[in-house]
Design a protein around this motif. Sequence first.
Motif, short mmCIF file in Angstrom:
data_model
loop_
_atom_site.label_atom_id
_atom_site.label_comp_id
_atom_site.label_asym_id
_atom_site.label_seq_id
_atom_site.Cartn_x
_atom_site.Cartn_y
_atom_site.Cartn_z
N TRP A 182 0.83 -1.21 0.00
CA TRP A 182 0.00 0.00 0.00
C TRP A 182 0.86 1.26 0.00
O TRP A 182 0.58 2.22 -0.72
CB TRP A 182 -0.93 -0.03 1.19
N ARG A 186 1.11 4.15 -3.00
CA ARG A 186 0.79 5.56 -2.73
C ARG A 186 1.97 6.48 -3.02
O ARG A 186 1.79 7.58 -3.55
CB ARG A 186 0.37 5.73 -1.28
N HIS A 187 3.18 6.06 -2.67
CA HIS A 187 4.32 6.98 -2.68
C HIS A 187 5.37 6.69 -3.76
O HIS A 187 6.14 7.59 -4.07
CB HIS A 187 5.02 6.96 -1.31
#
Length: 315
Positions: A182, A186-187
Amino acid sequence: MSRKISLQDLNRVLASLDAPRNGQALYALLATFCMAGLMLASAESALAKADNLTGWLWAAGAVVSAFLGLNTTGLLLMDQARGRPVRDVADAFRAALRTAPRVLLCLFILLMAVALGVGALLTLLWAARLPWVGVALFALLVPVGVVFLGVVAFSGIVLVGPLTGPSIWAGNSVQETVRMLWRQLRHGPLEAAGLMAAALAVSGLVSALVSLVVMSGGRAWALLVVWLTGIDVPAQQLMAGLFGYGLRSLGAAGAPLAATPLGMAALVGGGTVFAVALVLPTLVYLRGCCAVFLVLQDAAQAEERAAGGAESRLV
């Protein structure tokens, strides 16, 4: 935050070319392919005789043996990628029996999350049939659905498929693995995509070189054995064995067959070459996935240390 891919990161991925030097992993993966192949052949034979129960049992055994074998090989390659002494195959197999359920549980959790998202989309699509909100809701669902399904496909190809196993093989728990995936989505999705592209390029290069060796060597061997020495084996049958075909597949295709001891020996020998040729690119790909995971893990740990240092300075 995402960071740029450095030459050192790419070098760590390119180092996956040394995977064939890991004799333990090479042996484990070759044994896995041979075992799974024999079980699939037994399943095909049983299904051809209308023995469906035995056939499906053999097929299930092939899937289980392939899954455990891949986890065993992955553990051995992770040892190599981390610069640690490579454990014995027996020790790696026992460890795979413990880690394989965690891999399945992690994949199940991610699959359930995707299923919930798809279920929500289908519910909203059903609601779009209602006359008073249908047009506006459907107009909203088009971009949402396209982006969601695209992100799911991207995550499965770039993150979930290549990085779930290496995370578990490195000793992370299911919860840590899900959080890592996750966080990376996201990053740092582009960073992961770039590193995986490098790993795929390396394994593709190995696959192309192996195919060149097999095809050129096979044609030269067919010329030497079949045409020059006059051995009664069709050249097409000899070449087909190098690509994993058997008597049943050749017969269905209408190819010339020689059901003689020499013809069977040609298929067995060609199948051995096919197994080795399939092992090498797979070995390099798995080693590349381990390298990509370690690069991303080191980057995440460095960012956490930097964030912790910044907070301590503020305090």
